[in-house]
Design an enzyme around this catalytic site. Sequence first.
Site, mmCIF file in Angstrom:
data_model
loop_
_atom_site.group_PDB
_atom_site.id
_atom_site.type_symbol
_atom_site.label_atom_id
_atom_site.label_comp_id
_atom_site.label_asym_id
_atom_site.label_seq_id
_atom_site.Cartn_x
_atom_site.Cartn_y
_atom_site.Cartn_z
ATOM 1 N N HIS A 243 -9.561 0.799 4.938
ATOM 2 C CA HIS A 243 -8.290 1.021 5.635
ATOM 3 C C HIS A 243 -8.536 1.970 6.814
ATOM 4 O O HIS A 243 -9.357 2.885 6.718
ATOM 5 C CB HIS A 243 -7.254 1.610 4.667
ATOM 6 C CG HIS A 243 -5.884 1.665 5.260
ATOM 7 N ND1 HIS A 243 -5.513 2.648 6.140
ATOM 8 C CD2 HIS A 243 -4.808 0.841 5.132
ATOM 9 C CE1 HIS A 243 -4.253 2.423 6.531
ATOM 10 N NE2 HIS A 243 -3.809 1.334 5.924
ATOM 11 N N SER B 73 3.498 -2.030 10.421
ATOM 12 C CA SER B 73 4.954 -2.060 10.615
ATOM 13 C C SER B 73 5.578 -3.411 10.259
ATOM 14 O O SER B 73 6.590 -3.812 10.857
ATOM 15 C CB SER B 73 5.315 -1.657 12.054
ATOM 16 O OG SER B 73 4.863 -0.345 12.326
ATOM 17 N N GLY C 251 2.996 -1.018 4.330
ATOM 18 C CA GLY C 251 3.022 0.399 3.978
ATOM 19 C C GLY C 251 4.443 0.874 3.764
ATOM 20 O O GLY C 251 5.034 0.698 2.700
ATOM 21 N N GLY C 252 5.028 1.465 4.811
ATOM 22 C CA GLY C 252 6.352 2.089 4.721
ATOM 23 C C GLY C 252 7.423 1.224 4.063
ATOM 24 O O GLY C 252 8.146 1.695 3.171
ATOM 25 N N GLU D 43 -5.252 -5.096 10.662
ATOM 26 C CA GLU D 43 -4.266 -4.048 10.882
ATOM 27 C C GLU D 43 -4.580 -3.291 12.171
ATOM 28 O O GLU D 43 -5.407 -2.362 12.163
ATOM 29 C CB GLU D 43 -4.270 -3.067 9.711
ATOM 30 C CG GLU D 43 -3.924 -3.711 8.382
ATOM 31 C CD GLU D 43 -3.395 -2.679 7.396
ATOM 32 O OE1 GLU D 43 -2.271 -2.854 6.919
ATOM 33 O OE2 GLU D 43 -4.093 -1.692 7.134
ATOM 34 N N ASN E 112 0.877 -1.171 0.000
ATOM 35 C CA ASN E 112 0.000 0.000 0.000
ATOM 36 C C ASN E 112 0.916 1.224 0.000
ATOM 37 O O ASN E 112 1.496 1.561 1.022
ATOM 38 C CB ASN E 112 -0.879 -0.050 1.260
ATOM 39 C CG ASN E 112 -1.737 1.189 1.420
ATOM 40 O OD1 ASN E 112 -1.791 2.042 0.523
ATOM 41 N ND2 ASN E 112 -2.410 1.306 2.550
ATOM 42 N N TRP E 113 1.041 1.851 -1.149
ATOM 43 C CA TRP E 113 1.966 2.993 -1.262
ATOM 44 C C TRP E 113 1.381 4.262 -0.644
ATOM 45 O O TRP E 113 2.071 5.265 -0.518
ATOM 46 C CB TRP E 113 2.340 3.233 -2.733
ATOM 47 C CG TRP E 113 3.157 2.134 -3.348
ATOM 48 C CD1 TRP E 113 3.623 1.007 -2.719
ATOM 49 C CD2 TRP E 113 3.626 2.044 -4.697
ATOM 50 N NE1 TRP E 113 4.345 0.224 -3.601
ATOM 51 C CE2 TRP E 113 4.357 0.847 -4.825
ATOM 52 C CE3 TRP E 113 3.489 2.861 -5.822
ATOM 53 C CZ2 TRP E 113 4.958 0.446 -6.021
ATOM 54 C CZ3 TRP E 113 4.074 2.469 -7.022
ATOM 55 C CH2 TRP E 113 4.808 1.270 -7.113
ATOM 56 N N LYS E 114 0.115 4.227 -0.298
ATOM 57 C CA LYS E 114 -0.577 5.390 0.291
ATOM 58 C C LYS E 114 -0.370 6.637 -0.581
ATOM 59 O O LYS E 114 -0.257 6.511 -1.806
ATOM 60 C CB LYS E 114 -0.124 5.594 1.739
ATOM 61 C CG LYS E 114 -0.253 4.314 2.577
ATOM 62 C CD LYS E 114 -0.119 4.531 4.050
ATOM 63 C CE LYS E 114 -0.265 3.193 4.763
ATOM 64 N NZ LYS E 114 -0.222 3.319 6.211
ATOM 65 N N GLY F 193 2.410 2.267 10.811
ATOM 66 C CA GLY F 193 3.326 3.393 10.631
ATOM 67 C C GLY F 193 4.042 3.820 11.904
ATOM 68 O O GLY F 193 4.651 4.881 11.947
ATOM 69 N N GLU G 223 -7.009 4.439 7.882
ATOM 70 C CA GLU G 223 -6.861 5.873 7.566
ATOM 71 C C GLU G 223 -8.113 6.398 6.876
ATOM 72 O O GLU G 223 -8.512 7.548 7.080
ATOM 73 C CB GLU G 223 -5.597 6.081 6.701
ATOM 74 C CG GLU G 223 -4.328 5.925 7.542
ATOM 75 C CD GLU G 223 -3.113 5.407 6.793
ATOM 76 O OE1 GLU G 223 -3.096 5.455 5.552
ATOM 77 O OE2 GLU G 223 -2.181 4.935 7.472
HETATM 78 P P1 PGA Z 1 2.840 0.325 7.670
HETATM 79 O O1 PGA Z 1 1.378 0.481 7.024
HETATM 80 O O2 PGA Z 1 3.430 -0.948 7.109
HETATM 81 O O3 PGA Z 1 3.581 1.553 7.256
HETATM 82 O O4 PGA Z 1 2.648 0.221 9.152
HETATM 83 C C1 PGA Z 1 0.556 -0.634 6.809
HETATM 84 C C2 PGA Z 1 -0.777 -0.194 6.250
HETATM 85 O O5 PGA Z 1 -1.277 0.864 6.640
HETATM 86 O O6 PGA Z 1 -1.368 -0.885 5.401
#
Ligand code: PGA
Length: 254
Positions: free
Chosen positions: A94, A212, A233-234, A166, A9-11, A172, A96
């Site tokens: 998600h 993470s 994500g990251g 998640e 997920n590149w956000k 994050g 967010e």
């Molecule tokens: P993260 O994000 O790996 O940066 O914690 C995961 C996600 O939000 O899907």
Amino acid sequence: MRKIMIAANWKMNTTVSEAKELARALIANTEMKQHVEVLICPPFISTETVYNEIKGSGLLLGAQNMHYEDKGAFTGEVSPIMIAGMCQYVILGHSERRSLFGESSQIVNLKIKAAIRHKIKPILCVGESLDENKNSLTESVLHSQLSQSLEGISNADMTCLVIAYEPVWAIGTGLAASARQADDTIGFLRKALAEIFDKDVSDKTRILYGGSANATNISEYLRERQIDGALVGGAALKANEFTSMILKASQTQK
Ligand code: PGA
């Protein structure tokens, strides 16, 4: 029996040219393995560019969100028919989206139904906040997110759906859930699926861990019986690290 999935997920990161470069680096570095599905979800504006870049590579393409209507006066939104030809998957619900954009499980439910209608496979995200976790509300929160988001979905439709657990406190933050913690909670989600649907759906539905996850901890998660992959994500923004996660996944014996 359940194929491992490593999803990126590149956000809201990467310009179109950066997205193209990152996708290209993944093709170049990734030794695709039969038993791992690798999915990348760039920002909408890069969907077509990345689609053209990864064609024929075995990488799968997804979206990070979408609206539930096909078209209309919804300024700024992207509809399922706009992505259907290019994206095999869409991330829905998600945390967010839920916390920053006010998406309820009822909205997520409409989006899941729209995705299924257009043959886009939904990745339904669920997860508890730090407060909910501290107050022992994890199971009740997850149960209601799951049952409300999946209201009216048939057993047959569940064959294309993936779930991502998640925990919000792990996203994050670098504070990843332990493999044991994630496995236990995903075990709970499986029980809930058996209750809402049946044992067959519970056994066959892939459930990923997200929060993470990185190249250092991925193998610990994948060793657990209930965990079928990761939503990243990251760590997915670094081609080398994401490639290393894919390779570790491909070496995992389930
Ligand atoms: P993260 O994000 O790996 O940066 O914690 C995961 C996600 O939000 O899907």
